[in-house]
Design a protein around this motif. Structure first.
Motif, PDB file in Angstrom:
ATOM      1  N   ASN A 192      58.099  28.435  22.785  1.00  0.00           N
ATOM      2  CA  ASN A 192      56.558  29.038  23.765  1.00  0.00           C
ATOM      3  C   ASN A 192      56.322  30.687  23.123  1.00  0.00           C
ATOM      4  O   ASN A 192      55.605  31.433  22.595  1.00  0.00           O
ATOM      5  CB  ASN A 192      57.229  29.356  24.857  1.00  0.00           C
ATOM      6  CG  ASN A 192      56.777  28.284  25.833  1.00  0.00           C
ATOM      7  OD1 ASN A 192      56.204  27.030  25.257  1.00  0.00           O
ATOM      8  ND2 ASN A 192      57.875  28.743  27.216  1.00  0.00           N
ATOM      9  N   PHE A 193      57.550  31.141  22.045  1.00  0.00           N
ATOM     10  CA  PHE A 193      57.340  32.457  21.826  1.00  0.00           C
ATOM     11  C   PHE A 193      56.899  32.750  20.329  1.00  0.00           C
ATOM     12  O   PHE A 193      55.458  33.630  20.158  1.00  0.00           O
ATOM     13  CB  PHE A 193      58.955  33.339  22.000  1.00  0.00           C
ATOM     14  CG  PHE A 193      59.125  33.939  20.529  1.00  0.00           C
ATOM     15  CD1 PHE A 193      58.837  35.742  21.552  1.00  0.00           C
ATOM     16  CD2 PHE A 193      59.052  34.463  19.377  1.00  0.00           C
ATOM     17  CE1 PHE A 193      58.260  36.838  20.772  1.00  0.00           C
ATOM     18  CE2 PHE A 193      59.178  35.668  18.320  1.00  0.00           C
ATOM     19  CZ  PHE A 193      58.447  36.713  19.538  1.00  0.00           C
ATOM     20  N   PHE A 194      57.087  31.179  19.955  1.00  0.00           N
ATOM     21  CA  PHE A 194      55.803  31.577  18.337  1.00  0.00           C
ATOM     22  C   PHE A 194      54.347  30.979  18.680  1.00  0.00           C
ATOM     23  O   PHE A 194      53.591  31.981  17.960  1.00  0.00           O
ATOM     24  CB  PHE A 194      56.599  30.027  17.663  1.00  0.00           C
ATOM     25  CG  PHE A 194      57.418  30.703  16.631  1.00  0.00           C
ATOM     26  CD1 PHE A 194      58.243  31.661  15.916  1.00  0.00           C
ATOM     27  CD2 PHE A 194      59.188  29.946  17.066  1.00  0.00           C
ATOM     28  CE1 PHE A 194      59.005  31.314  15.220  1.00  0.00           C
ATOM     29  CE2 PHE A 194      60.445  29.545  15.973  1.00  0.00           C
ATOM     30  CZ  PHE A 194      60.461  31.083  15.002  1.00  0.00           C
ATOM     31  N   THR A 195      54.359  30.010  19.637  1.00  0.00           N
ATOM     32  CA  THR A 195      53.066  30.403  19.651  1.00  0.00           C
ATOM     33  C   THR A 195      52.247  31.346  20.444  1.00  0.00           C
ATOM     34  O   THR A 195      51.161  31.312  20.337  1.00  0.00           O
ATOM     35  CB  THR A 195      53.204  28.843  20.764  1.00  0.00           C
ATOM     36  OG1 THR A 195      53.138  27.626  20.826  1.00  0.00           O
ATOM     37  CG2 THR A 195      51.544  28.799  21.479  1.00  0.00           C
ATOM     38  N   CYS A 196      53.166  31.898  21.687  1.00  0.00           N
ATOM     39  CA  CYS A 196      52.328  32.969  22.235  1.00  0.00           C
ATOM     40  C   CYS A 196      52.182  33.847  21.454  1.00  0.00           C
ATOM     41  O   CYS A 196      51.325  34.682  21.412  1.00  0.00           O
ATOM     42  CB  CYS A 196      53.329  33.565  23.053  1.00  0.00           C
ATOM     43  SG  CYS A 196      52.927  35.340  24.354  1.00  0.00           S
ATOM     44  N   ALA A 197      53.674  34.287  19.863  1.00  0.00           N
ATOM     45  CA  ALA A 197      53.565  35.521  19.530  1.00  0.00           C
ATOM     46  C   ALA A 197      51.754  35.444  18.214  1.00  0.00           C
ATOM     47  O   ALA A 197      51.013  35.752  18.333  1.00  0.00           O
ATOM     48  CB  ALA A 197      54.504  35.870  18.742  1.00  0.00           C
ATOM     49  N   ILE A 198      51.963  33.635  18.027  1.00  0.00           N
ATOM     50  CA  ILE A 198      50.645  33.750  17.047  1.00  0.00           C
ATOM     51  C   ILE A 198      49.111  33.663  17.484  1.00  0.00           C
ATOM     52  O   ILE A 198      47.937  33.958  17.265  1.00  0.00           O
ATOM     53  CB  ILE A 198      51.149  32.179  16.140  1.00  0.00           C
ATOM     54  CG1 ILE A 198      51.972  32.155  15.911  1.00  0.00           C
ATOM     55  CG2 ILE A 198      49.627  31.535  15.660  1.00  0.00           C
ATOM     56  CD1 ILE A 198      52.962  30.537  14.994  1.00  0.00           C
ATOM     57  N   ASN A 199      49.302  33.031  18.974  1.00  0.00           N
ATOM     58  CA  ASN A 199      48.161  33.396  20.072  1.00  0.00           C
ATOM     59  C   ASN A 199      47.495  34.793  20.218  1.00  0.00           C
ATOM     60  O   ASN A 199      46.303  35.326  19.857  1.00  0.00           O
ATOM     61  CB  ASN A 199      48.267  32.555  21.450  1.00  0.00           C
ATOM     62  CG  ASN A 199      48.169  31.292  20.912  1.00  0.00           C
ATOM     63  OD1 ASN A 199      48.214  30.966  20.321  1.00  0.00           O
ATOM     64  ND2 ASN A 199      48.325  30.950  21.797  1.00  0.00           N
ATOM     65  N   PHE A 200      49.171  35.786  19.874  1.00  0.00           N
ATOM     66  CA  PHE A 200      48.154  37.598  20.641  1.00  0.00           C
ATOM     67  C   PHE A 200      47.438  37.529  18.919  1.00  0.00           C
ATOM     68  O   PHE A 200      46.711  38.554  18.942  1.00  0.00           O
ATOM     69  CB  PHE A 200      49.953  37.679  20.287  1.00  0.00           C
ATOM     70  CG  PHE A 200      49.892  39.547  20.289  1.00  0.00           C
ATOM     71  CD1 PHE A 200      49.017  40.430  21.514  1.00  0.00           C
ATOM     72  CD2 PHE A 200      50.213  39.850  19.288  1.00  0.00           C
ATOM     73  CE1 PHE A 200      49.369  41.508  21.289  1.00  0.00           C
ATOM     74  CE2 PHE A 200      49.974  41.670  19.181  1.00  0.00           C
ATOM     75  CZ  PHE A 200      49.281  42.117  20.028  1.00  0.00           C
ATOM     76  N   ILE A 201      48.018  37.154  18.429  1.00  0.00           N
ATOM     77  CA  ILE A 201      47.694  37.722  16.275  1.00  0.00           C
ATOM     78  C   ILE A 201      46.797  37.083  16.100  1.00  0.00           C
ATOM     79  O   ILE A 201      46.034  38.089  15.894  1.00  0.00           O
ATOM     80  CB  ILE A 201      48.729  37.424  15.111  1.00  0.00           C
ATOM     81  CG1 ILE A 201      50.156  37.323  15.445  1.00  0.00           C
ATOM     82  CG2 ILE A 201      48.520  37.982  14.226  1.00  0.00           C
ATOM     83  CD1 ILE A 201      51.340  37.465  14.540  1.00  0.00           C
ATOM     84  N   THR A 202      46.181  36.270  16.747  1.00  0.00           N
ATOM     85  CA  THR A 202      44.932  36.324  16.370  1.00  0.00           C
ATOM     86  C   THR A 202      43.763  36.054  17.206  1.00  0.00           C
ATOM     87  O   THR A 202      42.543  35.545  17.555  1.00  0.00           O
ATOM     88  CB  THR A 202      45.452  33.990  15.998  1.00  0.00           C
ATOM     89  OG1 THR A 202      45.238  33.476  17.067  1.00  0.00           O
ATOM     90  CG2 THR A 202      45.807  33.731  15.359  1.00  0.00           C
ATOM     91  N   GLN A 203      44.290  36.716  18.754  1.00  0.00           N
ATOM     92  CA  GLN A 203      43.221  37.276  19.146  1.00  0.00           C
ATOM     93  C   GLN A 203      41.816  37.565  18.913  1.00  0.00           C
ATOM     94  O   GLN A 203      42.215  38.640  18.177  1.00  0.00           O
ATOM     95  CB  GLN A 203      43.596  37.353  20.787  1.00  0.00           C
ATOM     96  CG  GLN A 203      44.141  39.494  20.279  1.00  0.00           C
ATOM     97  CD  GLN A 203      45.296  39.260  21.661  1.00  0.00           C
ATOM     98  OE1 GLN A 203      44.176  39.905  22.281  1.00  0.00           O
ATOM     99  NE2 GLN A 203      46.003  40.168  21.324  1.00  0.00           N
ATOM    100  N   PRO A 204      40.482  37.357  19.300  1.00  0.00           N
ATOM    101  CA  PRO A 204      39.582  38.137  19.078  1.00  0.00           C
ATOM    102  C   PRO A 204      40.142  39.828  19.171  1.00  0.00           C
ATOM    103  O   PRO A 204      38.954  40.644  18.135  1.00  0.00           O
ATOM    104  CB  PRO A 204      37.972  37.534  19.422  1.00  0.00           C
ATOM    105  CG  PRO A 204      38.963  36.885  20.310  1.00  0.00           C
ATOM    106  CD  PRO A 204      40.079  36.330  20.343  1.00  0.00           C
ATOM    107  N   SER A 205      40.207  40.449  19.490  1.00  0.00           N
ATOM    108  CA  SER A 205      40.411  41.694  19.809  1.00  0.00           C
ATOM    109  C   SER A 205      41.108  42.065  19.393  1.00  0.00           C
ATOM    110  O   SER A 205      41.256  44.159  18.773  1.00  0.00           O
ATOM    111  CB  SER A 205      40.887  41.889  21.377  1.00  0.00           C
ATOM    112  OG  SER A 205      42.347  41.715  21.449  1.00  0.00           O
ATOM    113  N   LEU A 206      41.972  42.203  18.334  1.00  0.00           N
ATOM    114  CA  LEU A 206      42.815  42.826  17.238  1.00  0.00           C
ATOM    115  C   LEU A 206      42.378  41.901  16.209  1.00  0.00           C
ATOM    116  O   LEU A 206      43.365  42.987  14.646  1.00  0.00           O
ATOM    117  CB  LEU A 206      44.279  41.889  17.488  1.00  0.00           C
ATOM    118  CG  LEU A 206      45.182  42.645  18.794  1.00  0.00           C
ATOM    119  CD1 LEU A 206      46.605  41.550  18.178  1.00  0.00           C
ATOM    120  CD2 LEU A 206      44.642  43.562  18.199  1.00  0.00           C
TER     121      LEU A 206
END
Length: 1639
Positions: A773-787
């Motif tokens: 869950n941490f890997f998935t969440c962190a990668i989704n955080f990195i790839t979100q459009p607002s960043l």
């Protein structure tokens, strides 16, 4: 309003010149009126925008005149005069006004803008009434009198009087008070006012208003005198006129109040001018106002007497802040000012105060409060009186603070307390009385006053605190006693909260609501900590179930007070608040539980249905619960906002308390709430704000509280899932950029702390879910459009980087660090065979972020993944998770799962827009370098790196092509096939099929049904005829419900057959039908489907053989793309395209160039230079190519022409084209001697048609033909063309005759190119044989080919003669004559050749009659027009002219017809006369031979019936069976047949299509002159089937000439010298001819 009373007489004294009274009479003339309300409203916005007042707007006010007796009543004038008066000279009458609206007080404006000239002397018009707000110190005392009307008798006059009213203000002694009257704003003060005089009007209506401004003391003693006088128009009489009556009005009433604001009918006193004295004031003792119904007695006193006949009415409006019109208010004020001690009178005054109108009370607010507080301080009053005064004070404060009526007076009250309040001893009485009422809260009689007192609590404490401050300023003692008494009061209020009776509920609610308003005043003279403790006690004493909403609102107000800014106070307040909030959240937890909500909604709906209530009306309990929950989240948010402020002191303890007590609860609520919950956004804001203020110490302290690992595990999972939801489903709108960035910065901090805790405490025992869950969440955080900073502008990007830095890079480093801390557990996230989630795809998406440093830091993770799988355990159980090999366990030795996942995710990500060329280079370099250094994994690692690099290169090309709207469908298809080939090469079926269906969709969008069918066949070919379950990689995206091989294959076959049917590829459809037929018949035995299939197959066979079903033979074109300007899959590559239907070279070239508008078309077929290939530009080389049919079985004579035509243009992958050039110096007399051919053979990767309309050339072969080999090739092609024509015309008698006519005419009479004569001169001569002895065999081949033309031409002439018609009979005769000559020469030089066996001529029961006419002039004339240099005998050229039976048309003769058969064997010799005429005749013949169709009327050689030859003797021939025209020739060898089949069709000997390029066409290397690639060689589309037309049988005849069946000339034939040719007469234009379609 002025700040203090101003004596108007002081102003009049300042005037330069006082206005003196005038004896002139005022007469009515008219009125100018303008409504300014709308103008003011309109200019408000303009005035706000231009505060300098620079905008002036002009408005026109119309003039309304009135007559001598008309009133000046504005309302009456407006209603009676709708239009303004128009003057004939000046137009409309009126006045122009200029309006300028400026916001602000006039006094302040003058001080702030002294440069404004317009503000210096501007008059101020006060409101006709008091202002809405009367501040303390504002003084005003104005009386407005309006002269309404009067009624006067004539008296001694013969007509009605001209009455003038004179108004004077006099004192108690009758003296005039000067300068106190004003006629209008800005006018000078007057001593007296004279009204308008109406001419002979007994009932005048003046409607004139004047203002009287007197000081208060003079006002009480003054009165107004009205003198009535008759005015005469004669000046002499007017001077002698005396007043005839008078009236007066006292300004003060007997009870001490001022005159009321109403209409007053004054008593008119008749004046005896002899006895009345103007300065006598004795009349003041008389009655001045008429009482309704009272009859006055006429009694003369003081020279005047009242009259009942006359009347005079006025109205008054008094605006004063010091003199009241209310007697009860006046009584209270006088009682307080007098210092009386009569308690009875005091109670009466206090009771009367409640009857005073609120508006009047607000006017005298300051005086009233002064009196009440003064009474309260009076020690002589008892407790009961104090209570009454307290109630009156509460009443006044309640009115002043009433938000509905007098909200504007709150600032007045505040100003009074701070500036005008002087009751220094009032605080003791106020505390004592208020405490009494609080302690008596259970008494129902006291509760009403207590409720009002609670509402006024703020101002009561303001009076208490201000009174104490004034006392301290004067005396400076008694602080302890004050604090003690105040504390007792507050504790009594807190104790009051314990009551649980319903009657006290309102009092408690009011106390909680208004106690917070007293905090700012109380803490100035009371300990804030003690105050906090009392407030906490007050809230805690209240029962939890009583007024929870008000309790929360009170807590919220305390948070926003100054009390909460003190850290010591927060230590007292915050724990209590958190405890109450937690209890409320726990009670309302079901509101955030989705399942409970659903159950409650169902129950609610059922209950509403039973009760019949509105479904949209929410229940009260649910609504209140939601309101309480909303207040809870608001309180938490406000607490965090206050703690974030800079002026609240240290907050570490507060944040720690909130974290330990509230973080888990808030997280649980956010986790359970749905995305559309209205409170979701607020709770998320609270969570973000709390985590924002948490430091690392707070995180450690909080996480260390979890002693149980399972509890910590559950918390981490919940936290990560909440963060994941915030990223995937943002609660804030996308345009809230600042809020989203703030949330992301907090998430980065939280993820950093979670990473540390997971690596330390979640590894032993290993908790895979939390890691995953941490890997998935962190990668989704990195790839979100607002960043994604690359999508922002440069300024926005710099702002984000300066404030938050690149949060993606920080998070990626945390991911990398956590990955390498996994140790032996890494394999769980590489191989998905154990049931876990593979992280290859998420990591790949992370590394594709376009940040160089991030890519360099994270790409090495892939090499580590490869190592993990490579060294993992080989034979591990399927049930357990994958594990690393240990000790002597065998390693896997490969990384297939990583490769599969890598390629699949790479495909999806690149197509979705991720990745670029830079990423491909970095990946190839970094992973390749790591593999290069690894001894064991070097070879497979580099292979994988190369595969990934190649795939990404193709995927980037595909994405670029698909996302560019200018690219054509063909380019997109080619790019898709480029990917298909790669996936087929690396055997990735699932990805391969993904693009198969994409390609099929592209074809269907362009109606390329054939190619769409071939595309779907790619999937069908991977399936088996077996009822076996499909693997996931073989499933169809358009048929997901089909899960077996045979079901899906059958479905695909049916779709492909339908596509082939639409594309008219019935032969290919039949192949699939046969396969299906075998399946239905032998395997499934489904005869129903079999019968349907057979019916369908029958229709396909019919379509193939039906000549009406036209199937165009597409042409093929070679296209070469040179230069680096093209997409990578096209650069410097050669393709063969399949044309669209009847598309020819010109149309195809235009279509290709439209796809590449910047490309340059190359004009030559020569190979380009390296400079051109490496140029950044685009160069295209296009030429036509011929396809080579590979299967000889379709060339059998028994095969139908429809079938042969299909296989000539389909299923081919070998193509040829030729490029002519001259070797050495060109011979100007015979260019064939040096003409060479470069023949190119192209082999494509796949046969056409296929999944594309073009395929790349994979092999090229160049063959150079010498001039002699070119001649052999040309002769071979020409013979093949003639042979094909003979076959075609032997099978189909409906074909148009024109192509055959042109072909024969061009060969037997080659007037343009010279025919075989050029070959004889160039090669078949002694000189060439001697110089080229090595070409002896080739020369022999050329001679054989020349000889082989004769039997072919003979057969062609045979079929031509069978269908010759009257318009071309002469041309046919000429062709026979020319052929005979040619035949004789060829036989003499090269011998006799045999006719191919497949060209036999069938004659079924045909009787041929030969007409022999020797030395006949008529037979000689029948052909003398087509004679050559030598004349022909009549027996050689005579033809039988036979008339067809009625109703029969065509070239087939009935069996009983007889044909004259000339002897063609002895044709030699001729005459050389009339050479000039013969030359012109041959030129005309050539022109006719090039004409495909010509109207019969244009055939000049048609003869009338008078020229038809007379019947000749007939020789009857016996019937013959099928007999070849010549002895059989041995079959060709395979090599010869292959060479014959691969011949180009470009060089022919016909005049219409040149065998060699004409010298006038320019360079032989030009594309426009190439034999196969020239646009001049484009043939017309195949003609439509000939439809036989009805013809007139009487005028239709057929000429049939047949040759001798012997191959050689008959010896001994007589020679006849023909007559010189004569020009025949022109045919009749009206002569009926055959249909031109038969020519």
């Amino acid at each position: 309003m002025a700040s203090k009373e101003i004596d108007p007489r002081s102003r009049s004294s300042m005037l330069s010149k006082k206005t003196s009274s005038s004896d002139s009479m005022r007469r009515p003339f008219g009125v100018v009126m303008l409504e300014v309300t709308q103008i003011i409203q309109k200019q408000k916005n303009l005035a706000l925008e231009t505060q300098d007042g620079s905008l002036d707007q002009d408005y026109f006010a119309p003039f309304f005149p009135c007559g001598e007796k008309e009133t000046l009543d504005l309302k009456k004038l407006l209603t009676s005069r709708n239009d303004s008066v128009r003057d004939n000279k000046t137009g409309y009458q009126g006045i122009w006004f200029s309006f300028q609206l400026i916001n602000g007080d006039i006094k302040q404006l003058r001080e702030d803008n002294p440069h404004y000239v317009s503000l210096r002397d501007v008059p101020v018009a006060y409101r006709l009434g008091l202002s809405d707000i009367i501040m303390p110190g504002d003084v005003r005392n104005d009386l407005y009198i309006t002269l309404l009307s009067g009624e006067f008798s004539r008296g001694t006059k013969t007509s009605d009087r001209n009455v003038e009213v004179t108004v004077r203000v006099c004192d108690e002694k009758g003296k005039i008070i000067p300068g106190v009257m004003k006629q209008g704003c800005g006018k000078s003060p007057l001593d007296e006012y004279r009204s308008v005089t109406y001419h002979h009007e007994a009932k005048p209506k003046w409607m004139e208003t004047i203002k009287i401004a007197l000081p208060i003391e003079e006002f009480k003693k003054a009165h107004v005198k009205f003198i009535f006088k008759h005015r005469s128009t004669n000046d002499v009489k007017d001077k002698n006129e005396k007043p005839f009556a008078m009236s007066f009005m006292k300004l003060m009433q007997d009870n001490g109040t001022t005159v009321l604001n109403t209409e007053h009918e004054l008593i008119i006193y008749k004046i005896d001018s002899k006895k009345w004295q103007e300065d006598d004031y004795s009349y003041l003792s008389l009655q001045w106002q008429r009482i309704i119904g009272e009859e006055l007695v006429k009694t003369w006193l003081y020279g005047m007497a009242p009259t009942n006949k006359d009347s005079f009415t006025i109205s008054t409006t008094f605006c004063s802040t010091k003199l009241t019109q209310n007697a009860e208010l006046l009584a209270l004020l006088e009682w307080g000012w007098s210092g009386s001690t009569d308690t009875t009178t005091l109670r009466q005054c206090l009771e009367g105060l409640r009857r005073v109108p609120s508006e009047e009370l607000m006017v005298f607010l300051q005086d009233t409060l002064d009196v009440l507080l003064e009474i309260l301080m009076n020690s002589s009053t008892d407790d009961d009186s104090d209570n009454k005064v307290f109630e009156a004070l509460v009443y006044v404060i309640t009115i002043a603070t009433d938000k509905n009526k007098h909200e504007a007076f709150q600032p007045v009250l505040d100003s009074y307390i701070q500036q005008n309040f002087h009751a220094t001893l009032a605080y003791n009485k106020l505390i004592h009385v208020l405490k009494f009422y609080v302690e008596q809260g259970m008494d129902l009689q006291r509760q009403e006053t207590l409720k009002k007192a609670m509402k006024c609590l703020q101002y009561i404490f303001k009076f208490i605190i201000r009174s104490r401050q004034l006392f301290v300023e004067l005396y400076g003692r008694g602080q302890e006693e004050f604090e003690k008494s105040l504390q007792q009061l507050l504790e009594a209020m807190a104790k009051m909260m314990i009551h649980t009776l319903d009657s006290t509920l309102t009092v408690q609610a009011h106390c909680l609501k208004y106690i917070t308003t007293t905090i700012p005043d109380i803490i100035t003279n009371f300990d804030p900590v003690h105050m906090s403790q009392i407030l906490v006690t007050m809230i805690d004493n209240l029962d939890p179930k009583r007024i929870p909403k008000q309790k929360l609102m009170t807590m919220n107000e305390i948070i926003h007070s100054e009390l909460f800014k003190y850290p010591e106070c927060r230590r007292v307040l915050l724990p209590s608040f958190i405890g109450h909030i937690r209890r409320l959240l726990a009670a309302n937890e079901e509101v955030t539980d989705g399942e409970v909500i659903m159950r409650k909604e169902k129950k609610k709906a059922k209950l509403q249905q039973m009760l019949g209530t509105d479904n949209n009306a929410p229940f009260t309990d649910d609504r209140s619960l939601m309101e309480e929950l909303e207040l809870c989240v608001k309180i938490l948010g406000d607490i965090l906002d206050v703690l974030f402020s800079a002026d609240v002191g240290p907050t570490q303890e507060d944040i720690s308390l909130l974290t330990n007590e509230m973080l888990s609860d808030i997280l649980t609520i956010v986790y359970k709430m749905t995305h559309d919950d209205p409170l979701n956004c607020k709770f998320v804001s609270v969570l973000v704000s709390l985590m924002r203020q948490m430091t690392e110490r707070h995180f450690l302290s909080f996480l260390n509280c979890f002693q149980n690992q399972d509890e910590l595990y559950n918390f981490l999972v919940e936290l990560i899932m909440v963060i994941q939801d915030l990223i995937s489903q943002p609660v804030f709108p996308s345009d809230w950029a600042e809020m989203i960035l703030l949330q992301n910065s907090v998430i980065v901090k939280v993820l950093r702390q979670c990473s540390r805790v997971i690596s330390e405490r979640m590894r032993d025992p290993f908790k895979e879910i939390v890691w995953n869950n941490f890997f998935t969440c962190a990668i989704n955080f990195i790839t979100q459009p607002s960043l994604q900073l690359e999508t922002f502008t440069q300024s926005k990007r710099n702002k984000i980087l300066s404030r938050y830095r690149d949060m993606r890079r920080e998070t990626a480093i945390e991911i990398k660090s956590l990955w390498f801390s996994l140790g032996q557990h890494k394999i769980r996230f590489v191989a998905s065979s154990g049931g876990g989630q593979c992280m290859v795809g998420p990591f790949l998406e992370m590394t594709m972020i376009p940040d160089v440093e991030l890519r360099k830091a994270t790409i090495p993770i892939f090499f580590d993944m490869m190592q993990c799988e490579y060294y993992s355990q080989r034979d591990q159980g399927k049930n357990g998770p994958p594990d690393m090999a240990r000790n002597k366990q065998k390693i896997k030795g490969k990384f297939t799962e990583f490769e599969t996942e890598m390629l699949e995710k790479l495909d999806h990500l690149v197509e979705g827009g991720h990745g670029d060329e830079h990423y491909r280079e970095v990946f190839k370099h970094m992973v390749g370098a790591l593999c290069e250094e690894h001894a064991t994994m070097r070879e497979p690692g580099l292979k994988l790196v190369n595969t990934v690099s190649r795939l990404m290169d193709r995927l980037l090309q595909y994405r670029t092509i698909m996302n560019t709207p200018d690219n054509s469908a063909e380019t997109r298809m080619s790019c898709t096939v480029n990917l298909l080939d790669f996936y087929s090469e690396i055997n990735r079926k699932e990805l391969y099929l993904r693009y198969v269906y994409k390609l099929s969709e592209l074809h269907l969008a362009c109606d390329n049904y054939t190619e769409a069918g071939y595309t779907l066949l790619q999937h069908a070919s991977l399936l088996r005829w077996a009822h076996e379950a499909l693997q996931t990689s073989l499933r169809s995206p358009i048929h997901p419900h089909l899960g077996y091989h045979d079901d899906l294959k059958e479905k695909l076959y049916n779709e492909v057959i339908s596509f082939f049917d639409k594309g008219k590829m019935w032969e290919d459809a039949l192949k699939l039908c046969k396969e299906l037929m075998q399946q239905y018949e032998e395997v499934t035995m489904n005869y129903t489907k079999l019968s349907e299939l057979l019916t369908r197959m029958a229709s396909f066979y019919k379509n193939i053989m039906n000549p009406q079903n036209l199937r165009p033979e597409p042409e093929y074109f070679r296209v070469a793309y040179y230069g680096r300007g093209f997409p990578a899959f096209l650069q410097n590559r050669v393709f063969v395209y399949r044309g669209n239907g009847y598309e020819r070279l010109g149309d195809f070239t235009s279509r290709i160039l439209d796809q590449f508008p910047n490309a340059e078309l190359m004009k030559k077929l020569t190979p380009p230079s390296d400079e051109v290939k490496e140029s950044p530009q685009q160069f295209i080389q296009i030429s036509k190519v011929d396809c080579v049919m590979r299967e000889d079985k379709y060339s059998s004579p028994s095969v139908s022409e429809q079938i042969q035509r299909y296989y000539r243009a389909n299923h081919v992958n070998i193509f040829t084209y030729s490029r002519p050039f001259h070797r050495g110096q060109k011979d100007p007399s015979n260019e064939f001697a040096t003409l060479c051919i470069e023949k190119t053979t192209l082999v494509t990767s796949y046969s056409l048609p296929g999944i594309l309309r073009c395929f790349p050339v994979i092999r090229t072969k160049f063959i150079e033909l010498s001039p002699l080999e070119n001649a052999i090739e040309t002769m071979n092609n020409v013979n093949a063309d003639v042979r094909d024509l003979v076959k075609k015309y032997s099978r189909d008698h409906t074909l148009p005759l024109d192509p055959l006519t042109r072909k024969i005419s061009g060969m037997v009479d080659p007037a343009v190119m010279g025919g075989i004569t050029n070959y004889e001169k160039a090669f078949l001569c002694d000189e060439y044989r001697q110089s080229h002895p090595q070409d002896a065999e080739k020369l022999e081949d050329l001679q054989q080919l020349i000889a082989a033309q004769i039997p072919l031409l003979q057969a062609a002439l045979h079929y031509h003669g069978l269908r010759v018609t009257e318009p071309i009979a002469a041309l046919h005769d000429h062709m026979i004559a020319s052929f005979c000559k040619m035949k004789q020469q060829v036989h003499e030089k090269y011998g006799v050749a045999v006719l191919p066996p497949e060209l036999g001529i069938e004659e079924h029961s045909l009787r041929l009659q030969t007409q022999l006419s020797v030395n006949s002039d008529h037979s000689a004339r029948s052909s003398h027009h087509y004679s050559g240099h030598e004349s022909l005998s009549s027996s050689q050229l005579s033809l039988a002219r036979l008339s067809l039976s009625p109703g029969k048309v065509g070239g087939t003769l009935p069996r009983h017809h007889k044909v004259s058969m000339p002897n063609l064997g002895s044709y030699n010799g001729g005459s050389s006369k009339n050479v000039k005429k013969e030359k012109s005749f041959r030129t005309l013949l050539r022109r006719e031979s090039f004409t495909s169709q010509r109207e019969p009327s244009s055939q000049w050689f048609d003869r009338p019936e008078s020229q038809v030859l007379p019947p000749q003797p007939i020789i009857e021939l016996s019937e013959q069976v099928t007999t070849p025209l010549a002895p059989e020739r041995p079959l060709r060898t395979d090599i010869e047949r292959e060479r014959r089949m691969s011949r180009p069709r470009s060089l022919t000997m016909t005049p219409s299509v040149s065998a060699t390029p004409s010298p006038s066409l320019g360079s032989r290397e030009s594309l426009m002159s190439t034999p196969t690639g020239s646009i001049y060689e484009e043939e017309s589309p195949p003609p439509l089937p000939v439809k036989m037309r009805d013809q007139d049988s009487d005028s239709t005849s057929v000429r049939l000439s047949t040759m001798s069946l012997k191959p050689s000339a008959t010896p001994g034939s007589p020679e006849v010298s023909p007559e010189p040719p004569k020009k025949p007469p022109r045919p009749d234009k009206n002569h009926n001819h055959e249909d031109s379609s038969m020519i």
